[in-house]
Structures are given as structure tokens and as C-alpha cells.
Design an enzyme around this catalytic site. Structure first.
Site, PDB file in Angstrom:
ATOM      1  N   GLU A   1     -13.216 -75.171 -11.051  1.00 34.50           N
ATOM      2  CA  GLU A   1     -12.772 -74.177 -10.076  1.00 34.50           C
ATOM      3  C   GLU A   1     -13.945 -73.606  -9.294  1.00 34.50           C
ATOM      4  O   GLU A   1     -14.067 -73.795  -8.095  1.00 34.50           O
ATOM      5  CB  GLU A   1     -12.048 -73.032 -10.786  1.00 34.50           C
ATOM      6  CG  GLU A   1     -10.613 -73.345 -11.084  1.00 34.50           C
ATOM      7  CD  GLU A   1      -9.945 -72.245 -11.886  1.00 34.50           C
ATOM      8  OE1 GLU A   1      -8.729 -72.226 -11.906  1.00 34.50           O
ATOM      9  OE2 GLU A   1     -10.645 -71.410 -12.488  1.00 34.50           O
TER      10      GLU A   1
ATOM     11  N   GLU B   1     -10.381 -33.013 -22.581  1.00 36.99           N
ATOM     12  CA  GLU B   1      -9.912 -31.914 -21.745  1.00 36.99           C
ATOM     13  C   GLU B   1     -11.017 -31.230 -20.973  1.00 36.99           C
ATOM     14  O   GLU B   1     -10.811 -30.810 -19.845  1.00 36.99           O
ATOM     15  CB  GLU B   1      -9.210 -30.872 -22.624  1.00 36.99           C
ATOM     16  CG  GLU B   1      -7.725 -31.060 -22.690  1.00 36.99           C
ATOM     17  CD  GLU B   1      -7.061 -30.075 -23.621  1.00 36.99           C
ATOM     18  OE1 GLU B   1      -7.770 -29.351 -24.345  1.00 36.99           O
ATOM     19  OE2 GLU B   1      -5.832 -30.016 -23.624  1.00 36.99           O
TER      20      GLU B   1
END
Lengths: 113, 575
Positions: free
Chosen positions: B73, B313
Site C-alpha cells: 500500500e 474535576e
């Protein structure tokens, strides 16, 4: 493709003169003396002798002897015939048993018998 | 590279070639079948090429096995470029003759087929590449491209079959990649030819977050994990994460580590948590879960042990600032290199990526304590069951390393029995619950231990107070009016001290009175004594007088008798 068609046109007009300027550089990759390889060599030699008298250079490369050359011309299948010149590069794989296909593939105008 | 402890555990029934891809060798029990071709299939972009390149590169660099990459490829240069970002230097490896890349280019337009042919050219090229560097590993990526370039399917199929047989004969461990087809593993049915080991790579997107998955479909002659294993591709290549470790084995420590709050340690049988245990702190919003976690981190660092804090947080600086207000200085630990705080929004990437990031950081930093604050936020990127699986794997991993882990979890539900917290409660060893207790117009924090495996622990609800100096737990006041907390407890305590003061005051008053009474009594006693003495004296006097009288009367009588006798005689004389 443009170039090829030009060549065609030219050869139509001044056949003998132009044909001498054209030159085919061919390479045939084989691997040992397999029936397919032998058939391909014989077939090719026959076509060249018929249609490309003195206008070709043929190099037969046995990959069993020189495996490092396989990558250069992107050889996958055996036997493979590579037309180096005129460009673009064309490849014909198989034992070259179909004369018409070979001549079309190599863009050789067959000499009328 | 990661430990291959499982490798020895599973019996090597078949010689295997380690891939060097972290995690994969554990699942396959040692790697790919040695000297045989394996098929890696998957959709476009599922990581097949990378997988195979990593196999070759790791082989060349870590196992001393040179490898050949035959690409159908991408060009060699493109390939080199693509994997540079993963730290693979293919150019250098090629120069050192450790790997070889051969790009096979097939252009249908320049190929004409006539008559019989075979693919000996490919064999020769591959053979030449293998022999030139003594390769032990081969990758064919993606060989199906041959089907696009050549017409004669009959020849192709026969030749492929011959190719795989030939690879086996060569004794190289090969990976063949194949694009996933509809209804079959590969478009051209390569799985028919390569039947020793088939691995399927998948790429799924759920909730806009993608997860890569790997599954071993087939592994002839070997045990292997059968699950879908998430894997990731990051700057270090591929890592496969086993969903659960195959066995529940881990180091068990009896050593205890302090939670950083002496009162909590006391509740936990005096010394704190077991090392390597998992601790869940759950509670409603604002109950001090983060503070608890930070205290534990602080305690870890004070023991000169390393700690990683994963915050989902707050950013690190905010955590440091906020904790300064309750007397915890995390900055010094960060500067001394004992503490690392990593903050990331959960939505940054999928759970698997988070897990891998945690894995990697833990492996690199080797902490004794890991804190995740809070795990509930992870639900935003995965379903509850995914989060659970994430936590299982995390706990498994950390316990395997004997690392203590503390999670915090936000519970929205105040009914205790329903707070399953992502179902981790059954996984954790210690579960602390912090909750609001609202009464008398104020909100207070209460804490209790829901469970604590393998140790005696208090069943009491403690009031959890956060002051400038830190956290503390105080006993709730159990008075006549029930459980008192917060101001009510303070008030009760105050009234008690007042009462005590009053009581002591009253006591002294009484003492004085008694003293006085005693003095009065003593005075009385002494006066009575006097009286008694005088009476006695008087009595004595009477006795003496009586005696005297008696004596005198006796004398008198005697004298009288005497006188009488002498008088008689005198009388006679006179007569």
C-alpha cells in the site's frame, strides 16, 4: 499516450524511415528454466525477430541468479516482460502466448505478413 | 516492557514469538505462533499496519529478530514518516540491516496479462529480503492489494496458498494483514489460507468516543484470551489492556498505612488501611471527599512514599490552593517529587485511553498510592458497566502492584442502600461514606465506615469536621434528645460545662457548710467534755467528801470511844 499516438501517425506516413528511429528496450524477467519462462523467452524472441528487426534490445534476467533486481522493476509475477523504452513503462506478465496482446501491450505495429 | 508473568503461567504448548506489544503477549500466552503466518484483519484505520510494524520493530530492537516489511500500500518513505511519531526510526533500523522494507507497487494500467504466470517474482523478492538480513519476521501489508492489480484469480489464490506454505517452510513468523470484508473476515477470504492465528482489530465509536478493540478469533493449538480487549495507539505504540487479569492473584499485605486522619485510623482498628487495598470514599456534593483524598495523599508523601493524584474535576493548581486552606501543603510534596497531580477532563478521551494513561503513569512513577477523584465523572464517557470494567481492571492492576488506591465517588442519592457507585462497592476493600446530616437549620458532615475488609472497624457515625488545621472526626453527642451534631453538639457540650461549673460551685458551698457544722459540733463536743469533766469533778468531790466524812466520823467515833473509856476511868478517880 499522446506520444504514442504521434508515433503511430508518423509511422503511417514515412514508414521505413521512422521505424528506424524507434527503438525498443525490453527486459524479460524469468526464474530458472521453468516451462513458462522458456515459453516466454521463445515467444518473445519470435515476435521480436518478426516485428522488431534490429530495433530492439532484449535483456533476459534470471531472478534466481540476480534476485536483487526484482525490486527495481517491481516484479511480482514470473515471467514479466518490461518495456523500458519507449516510455511509459509497460509490463506484460505471463508466458506471452497471445501474440496480439503482446504487440498491443508493447505498442508494436505488426509487420504485415 | 511489561511483565510477562502470565507467560510462564500458561504452558507453552506451541513455540511462540513474542510480539513485544504490551499486553498482547499476555493474552496470547507468549505471542504469535512461531514460524507460522498469522492474519491480522480489520477495517480501514483499525491499526493493522501499525500493529504489524510494531511487531517488526520490537522484534528487531528487543528480541534480536530482524524483520522484513513488504508493503503493498504505502511507499517505504511514507511508512517511515507515519511511524516516526511513534518513536520508530525505520531508516536507522534499515541502515543497521535490522529491518528491510520492500514496497510492492502494482499498477493495473501498466500491466497486461497474457498466458500462464506465477508469482515467483514476489517469492524471490521476499526470499532475497529475508536472506539478506536473516529475517525471522515478515509482514505482508496488505497482500489483498494483489487482487486489485491482477486479474487471474485462479492463479492468485493458488499462489497465495503456495506463498503461505513457503513462508512456513522458511520458518519465519509472518503477519498478513487483510481488510475486513462484508460477512467475512477479509475481502478475499484470506482466513482460508492463514488458519493458525487470526486476530481481528475493531474500531467502534460510541457516544462520539472511539474505542479500539482487539479479539483473537482463532489460535490453533494454544490457549488464548477470548474477550474483546481494548487497545490503544499512543506515542509508545500499541498497548492491549486485558479486561481482567486471568487469575485473581495478587500480593496481599498485612502492613497498614495511615489515612492521615488519626481519628479515622482509630475507627479502622487503630492503624488505617491495609497497603494495597482499594478504598472508596463516596458522598454527596461538598462533603469533603477531595479533602479526605488529599489528606491521604499528604500522609503518603509524609511517609516519603510516592503518590499520583488523578483529578477529573480540578486542575492541579486549584487543588493545591484549595487544600492550603485546610492546612495541607501539597506544593512541597510536588516540589520534592513525591507527588504528581494529573488533571484531565474525562471527556478528553475514552475510558481505555484514560486507563492506559493511568497505567503508563503508574508504571513510570511507581507510586505507593494512587488517587482518582472522582470516578463518577467517568460515566460521562462510558456506560456504567464500562466504567465498572474500567475500575475492575484498574483495581486488578494496582493490587497486582501492591498500590493502595483511593477513589472518590459522588453519590446523588442519599439513600444509602441504593448507592452502589458504579457497582464498585463490591470491588473495593474499604468503603467510607461521607454524608450530609441536616438538622436544626444547619448542614453537617457525618462519616461512617460502610465496610472494611479484614479489620475491626467502628460502626459509629462520626462527625466529620473541616477546619483551618485540617480534618478531624469527633464523636457525635448521644444525649437524651438523640444524636446531636454541629452546633447542637456544641451547645450541649457548653451546657454541660456550665452545669459542671455550677456543680463544683455548689460542692464547695456545701463543703464549707459541713466544715462549719463540724466546727460547731466540735465546739459543742468540747463544751460537753468540759461539762462532763466538771460533773465528774463534782462527783469526785462528793466521793472524797464522803470518804473524808467517813474518815473523820470514824476518827471522831474512835476519839469518842477513846474519850468515853478515859472518861470512865477519870470518873472513877474522881469518885
Amino acid at each position: 499516450m499522446v506520444k504514442e499516438s504521434k508515433v503511430k501517425k508518423v509511422t503511417k506516413g514515412k514508414k521505413t524511415a521512422k521505424m528506424e528511429e524507434d527503438f525498443w528496450e525490453l527486459r524479460l524477467y524469468v526464474a530458472g528454466n521453468t516451462p513458462k519462462s522458456v515459453a516466454a523467452i521463445n515467444n518473445l524472441k519470435k515476435y521480436c525477430a518478426e516485428h522488431l528487426v534490429d530495433k530492439y534490445k532484449l535483456e533476459v534476467i534470471d531472478l534466481l541468479v540476480k534476485p536483487q533486481l526484482a525490486a527495481g522493476d517491481q516484479i511480482l509475477a514470473i515471467p514479466t516482460l518490461v518495456r523500458k523504452v519507449p516510455v511509459p513503462i509497460r509490463k506484460i506478465i505471463g508466458d506471452l502466448s497471445n501474440e496480439e496482446k503482446v504487440l498491443v501491450g508493447l505498442n508494436i505495429r505488426p509487420v504485415k505478413k | 516492557m511489561p511483565s510477562k508473568s502470565n507467560k510462564t503461567a500458561l504452558k507453552a504448548s506451541l513455540p511462540k514469538t513474542p510480539t513485544g506489544i504490551s499486553g498482547l503477549d499476555e493474552i496470547t500466552g507468549g505471542g504469535l505462533p512461531k514460524g507460522r503466518p498469522s492474519l491480522i484483519c480489520g477495517e480501514a484505520g483499525s491499526g493493522k499496519t501499525l500493529f504489524s510494524i510494531e511487531f517488526i520493530v520490537r522484534g528487531a530492537t528487543e528480541f534480536g529478530e530482524p524483520g522484513v516489511i513488504m508493503t503493498f500500500e504505502e511507499k517505504a518513505e511514507e511508512l517511515e514518516m507515519n511511524v516516526t511519531s511513534l518513536g520508530f526510526d525505520l531508516k536507522k533500523l534499515q541502515k543497521e540491516s535490522k529491518i528491510r522494507i520492500d514496497h510492492v507497487h502494482i499498477d493495473r494500467t501498466e500491466i497486461e496479462e497474457t498466458g500462464e504466470y506465477d508469482l515467483d517474482g514476489l517469492f524471490i523478492r521476499l526470499g532475497y529480503a529475508i536472506d539478506s538480513i536473516g529475517a525471522k519476521r515478515v509482514v505482508l501489508d496488505t497482500i489483498e492489494n494483489l487482487f486489485a492489480g491482477l486479474n487471474n484469480l485462479g492463479i492468485l489464490r493458488a499462489e497465495l496458498r503456495r506463498l503461505f506454505g513457503w513462508l512456513k517452510e522458511k520458518g519465519v513468523t509472518a503477519i498478513i494483514t487483510g481488510e475486513k470484508g462484508e460477512g467475512s473476515l477479509t475481502r478475499q477470504g484470506l482466513e482460508e489460507y492463514v488458519s493458525d492465528c487470526v486476530i481481528l482489530l475493531d474500531h467502534r465509536v460510541a457516544n462520539k468516543i472511539s474505542t479500539r478493540l482487539l479479539r483473537i478469533i482463532k489460535y490453533r493449538g494454544s490457549l488464548h484470551g477470548t474477550n474483546e480487549y481494548p487497545f490503544l495507539i499512543d506515542e509508545d505504540g500499541i498497548s492491549v489492556l486485558p479486561v481482567t487479569s486471568l487469575q485473581l492473584q495478587g500480593i496481599v499485605s498485612t502492613q497498614k498505612v495511615s489515612s492521615g486522619i488519626p481519628a479515622l485510623d482509630n475507627m479502622l482498628g487503630g492503624k488505617g488501611f491495609y497497603r494495597g487495598s482499594s478504598i472508596l470514599v463516596s458522598g454527596t456534593a461538598g462533603t469533603g471527599k477531595t479533602s479526605l483524598a488529599a489528606f491521604f495523599a499528604n500522609a503518603t508523601c509524609l511517609r516519603k512514599e510516592r503518590c499520583i493524584y488523578f483529578a477529573f474535576e480540578e486542575p492541579p493548581l486549584q487543588i493545591v490552593r484549595n487544600l492550603q486552606s485546610i492546612g495541607v501543603n501539597l506544593n512541597t510534596h510536588i516540589e520534592s517529587g513525591l507527588l504528581q497531580i494529573h488533571s484531565a477532563r474525562p471527556t478528553l478521551n475514552g475510558l481505555e485511553m484514560h486507563l492506559a494513561a493511568i497505567h503508563k503513569k503508574v508504571k513510570a512513577f511507581k507510586p505507593r498510592t494512587v488517587i482518582l477523584d472522582p470516578i463518577t465523572n467517568l460515566v460521562t464517557v462510558g456506560t456504567v458497566s464500562e466504567v465498572k470494567s474500567f475500575l475492575i481492571r484498574l483495581i486488578d492492576f494496582l493490587q497486582g502492584e501492591n498500590i493502595t488506591v483511593l477513589f472518590t465517588a459522588l453519590s446523588l442519592n442519599t439513600v444509602v442502600n441504593e448507592q452502589t457507585d458504579e457497582g464498585v462497592s463490591s470491588l473495593v476493600d474499604v468503603w467510607l461514606q461521607v454524608r450530609d446530616i441536616e438538622s436544626n437549620g444547619e448542614r453537617n458532615r457525618g462519616m461512617y465506615i460502610m465496610k472494611s475488609r479484614g479489620m475491626k472497624h467502628s460502626n459509629q457515625v462520626r462527625e466529620f469536621i473541616i477546619t483551618d488545621k485540617g480534618l478531624d472526626l469527633v464523636d457525635v453527642y448521644l444525649g437524651q434528645e438523640g444524636v446531636l451534631i454541629g452546633s447542637a453538639r456544641e451547645a450541649q457540650l457548653l451546657s454541660e460545662t456550665t452545669g459542671a461549673a455550677l456543680r463544683t460551685h455548689a460542692l464547695t458551698q456545701k463543703d464549707k457548710e459541713i466544715q462549719r457544722k463540724r466546727m460547731v459540733l466540735e465546739a459543742k463536743i468540747s463544751s460537753l467534755q468540759e461539762e462532763f469533766d466538771s460533773v465528774q469533778d463534782q462527783l469526785n468531790k462528793v466521793y472524797v467528801e464522803e470518804d473524808l466524812k467517813k474518815e473523820i466520823m470514824e476518827q471522831n467515833r474512835k476519839q469518842l470511844t477513846q474519850l468515853r473509856t478515859s472518861h470512865n476511868s477519870d470518873h472513877g478517880k474522881r469518885k
